[in-house]
Scaffold this motif. Structure first.
Motif, PDB file in Angstrom:
ATOM      1  N   VAL A  14      43.465  61.805 107.463  1.00  0.00           N
ATOM      2  CA  VAL A  14      43.208  60.753 108.458  1.00  0.00           C
ATOM      3  C   VAL A  14      41.936  59.995 108.103  1.00  0.00           C
ATOM      4  CG1 VAL A  14      42.593  60.344 110.874  1.00  0.00           C
ATOM      5  CG2 VAL A  14      44.501  61.853 110.332  1.00  0.00           C
ATOM      6  N   LEU A  15      40.892  60.734 107.731  1.00  0.00           N
ATOM      7  CA  LEU A  15      39.629  60.088 107.345  1.00  0.00           C
ATOM      8  C   LEU A  15      39.809  59.221 106.111  1.00  0.00           C
ATOM      9  CD1 LEU A  15      36.997  62.917 107.945  1.00  0.00           C
ATOM     10  CD2 LEU A  15      37.269  60.793 109.230  1.00  0.00           C
ATOM     11  N   ALA A  16      40.566  59.715 105.144  1.00  0.00           N
ATOM     12  CA  ALA A  16      40.813  58.933 103.924  1.00  0.00           C
ATOM     13  C   ALA A  16      41.566  57.657 104.259  1.00  0.00           C
ATOM     14  CB  ALA A  16      41.591  59.762 102.914  1.00  0.00           C
ATOM     15  N   LYS A  17      42.543  57.749 105.152  1.00  0.00           N
ATOM     16  CA  LYS A  17      43.315  56.569 105.541  1.00  0.00           C
ATOM     17  C   LYS A  17      42.430  55.549 106.254  1.00  0.00           C
ATOM     18  CE  LYS A  17      47.415  55.042 107.961  1.00  0.00           C
ATOM     19  NZ  LYS A  17      48.513  55.366 108.837  1.00  0.00           N
ATOM     20  N   LYS A  18      41.585  56.031 107.163  1.00  0.00           N
ATOM     21  CA  LYS A  18      40.676  55.120 107.874  1.00  0.00           C
ATOM     22  C   LYS A  18      39.673  54.485 106.916  1.00  0.00           C
ATOM     23  CE  LYS A  18      41.031  57.028 112.446  1.00  0.00           C
ATOM     24  NZ  LYS A  18      40.368  57.174 113.716  1.00  0.00           N
ATOM     25  N   GLY A  19      39.197  55.276 105.958  1.00  0.00           N
ATOM     26  CA  GLY A  19      38.275  54.743 104.958  1.00  0.00           C
ATOM     27  C   GLY A  19      38.936  53.674 104.109  1.00  0.00           C
ATOM     28  N   GLN A  20      40.191  53.903 103.727  1.00  0.00           N
ATOM     29  CA  GLN A  20      40.934  52.924 102.936  1.00  0.00           C
ATOM     30  C   GLN A  20      41.170  51.650 103.733  1.00  0.00           C
ATOM     31  OE1 GLN A  20      41.772  53.266  99.622  1.00  0.00           O
ATOM     32  NE2 GLN A  20      42.265  51.114  99.788  1.00  0.00           N
ATOM     33  N   GLU A  21      41.483  51.796 105.019  1.00  0.00           N
ATOM     34  CA  GLU A  21      41.685  50.627 105.879  1.00  0.00           C
ATOM     35  C   GLU A  21      40.395  49.813 105.996  1.00  0.00           C
ATOM     36  OE1 GLU A  21      43.146  52.289 109.534  1.00  0.00           O
ATOM     37  OE2 GLU A  21      45.162  52.622 108.719  1.00  0.00           O
ATOM     38  N   ALA A  22      39.273  50.501 106.155  1.00  0.00           N
ATOM     39  CA  ALA A  22      37.984  49.810 106.239  1.00  0.00           C
ATOM     40  C   ALA A  22      37.670  49.100 104.929  1.00  0.00           C
ATOM     41  CB  ALA A  22      36.877  50.801 106.588  1.00  0.00           C
ATOM     42  N   LEU A  23      37.938  49.760 103.818  1.00  0.00           N
ATOM     43  CA  LEU A  23      37.700  49.171 102.502  1.00  0.00           C
ATOM     44  C   LEU A  23      38.577  47.942 102.290  1.00  0.00           C
ATOM     45  CD1 LEU A  23      35.998  49.647  99.983  1.00  0.00           C
ATOM     46  CD2 LEU A  23      37.841  51.050  99.095  1.00  0.00           C
ATOM     47  N   GLN A 119      45.941  46.018  90.514  1.00  0.00           N
ATOM     48  CA  GLN A 119      45.141  46.556  89.413  1.00  0.00           C
ATOM     49  C   GLN A 119      43.700  46.047  89.474  1.00  0.00           C
ATOM     50  OE1 GLN A 119      48.077  44.943  88.968  1.00  0.00           O
ATOM     51  NE2 GLN A 119      49.451  46.587  88.330  1.00  0.00           N
ATOM     52  N   VAL A 120      43.530  44.759  89.680  1.00  0.00           N
ATOM     53  CA  VAL A 120      42.186  44.181  89.729  1.00  0.00           C
ATOM     54  C   VAL A 120      41.463  44.657  90.990  1.00  0.00           C
ATOM     55  CG1 VAL A 120      40.869  42.027  89.857  1.00  0.00           C
ATOM     56  CG2 VAL A 120      42.832  42.203  88.323  1.00  0.00           C
ATOM     57  N   LYS A 121      42.169  44.706  92.102  1.00  0.00           N
ATOM     58  CA  LYS A 121      41.595  45.189  93.356  1.00  0.00           C
ATOM     59  C   LYS A 121      41.065  46.615  93.183  1.00  0.00           C
ATOM     60  CE  LYS A 121      43.211  45.919  98.103  1.00  0.00           C
ATOM     61  NZ  LYS A 121      44.369  45.748  98.977  1.00  0.00           N
ATOM     62  N   THR A 122      41.838  47.474  92.552  1.00  0.00           N
ATOM     63  CA  THR A 122      41.414  48.851  92.318  1.00  0.00           C
ATOM     64  C   THR A 122      40.167  48.893  91.445  1.00  0.00           C
ATOM     65  OG1 THR A 122      43.684  49.648  92.538  1.00  0.00           O
ATOM     66  CG2 THR A 122      42.132  51.087  91.392  1.00  0.00           C
ATOM     67  N   GLN A 123      40.131  48.079  90.409  1.00  0.00           N
ATOM     68  CA  GLN A 123      38.958  48.040  89.531  1.00  0.00           C
ATOM     69  C   GLN A 123      37.723  47.552  90.290  1.00  0.00           C
ATOM     70  OE1 GLN A 123      38.543  49.108  86.311  1.00  0.00           O
ATOM     71  NE2 GLN A 123      40.527  50.024  86.729  1.00  0.00           N
ATOM     72  N   ILE A 124      37.897  46.565  91.141  1.00  0.00           N
ATOM     73  CA  ILE A 124      36.772  46.047  91.930  1.00  0.00           C
ATOM     74  C   ILE A 124      36.262  47.134  92.875  1.00  0.00           C
ATOM     75  CG2 ILE A 124      36.119  44.392  93.731  1.00  0.00           C
ATOM     76  CD1 ILE A 124      37.930  42.354  92.232  1.00  0.00           C
ATOM     77  N   TYR A 125      37.171  47.883  93.505  1.00  0.00           N
ATOM     78  CA  TYR A 125      36.765  48.991  94.375  1.00  0.00           C
ATOM     79  C   TYR A 125      35.940  49.999  93.593  1.00  0.00           C
ATOM     80  CZ  TYR A 125      40.063  47.813  98.188  1.00  0.00           C
ATOM     81  OH  TYR A 125      40.745  47.217  99.221  1.00  0.00           O
ATOM     82  N   GLU A 126      36.406  50.350  92.414  1.00  0.00           N
ATOM     83  CA  GLU A 126      35.723  51.367  91.605  1.00  0.00           C
ATOM     84  C   GLU A 126      34.355  50.887  91.127  1.00  0.00           C
ATOM     85  OE1 GLU A 126      36.317  54.647  90.819  1.00  0.00           O
ATOM     86  OE2 GLU A 126      37.708  54.338  92.464  1.00  0.00           O
TER      87      GLU A 126
END
Length: 132
Positions: A14-23, A119-126
């Motif tokens: 649940v925390l991971a999902k909320k964190g992903q939503e916030a991100l 792919q680009v979105k994931t790289q930007i997150y990282e």
């Protein structure tokens, strides 16, 4: 090694999902801008590219400006001292992460990348996560 209980695993999920939503919300704001605060990444890129002869010069100027923004944000949030730390630290972290995510996305656009692709979105997150 201790096994994780099903309840702990569910809470973590649940925390991971909320964190992903916030991100994802932060990323959307970084790309589209925040009304009366900042324009879109495309507008930011257009502004910098119009002022400099090369993409490299525009990107370097953008980085310099964003570093100043992050430093100023940290300085301003520190004014309240110890009393405001519980509010100031999360506010500073989220504003710095927003500025950095926006800067990375702008540089990606300058480099010809589609910042809306997974792919680009994931790289930007990282990249953003590594620098906060």
């Amino acid at each position: 090694m201790e096994k994780q209980s099903p309840v702990d695993a569910q809470e973590e999920s649940v925390l991971a999902k909320k964190g992903q939503e916030a991100l994802d919300k932060l990323y959307s704001s970084a790309l589209n801008g925040i009304p009366m605060v900042s324009g879109s990444v495309d507008d930011l890129v257009e502004d910098y590219l119009s002022k400099y002869e090369t993409v490299e010069e525009a990107a370097a100027a953008l980085v310099r400006a964003q570093v100043v923004k992050c430093g100023t944000s940290g300085f301003i949030t520190g004014f309240g001292g110890l009393i405001t730390l519980p509010v100031a630290i999360p506010a500073n972290l989220s504003s710095v992460f927003y500025v950095q995510m926006r800067m990375i996305a702008a540089i990606a656009v300058m480099g010809g990348y589609d910042v809306r692709s997974d792919q680009v979105k994931t790289q930007i997150y990282e990249i953003g996560r590594a620098h906060v």
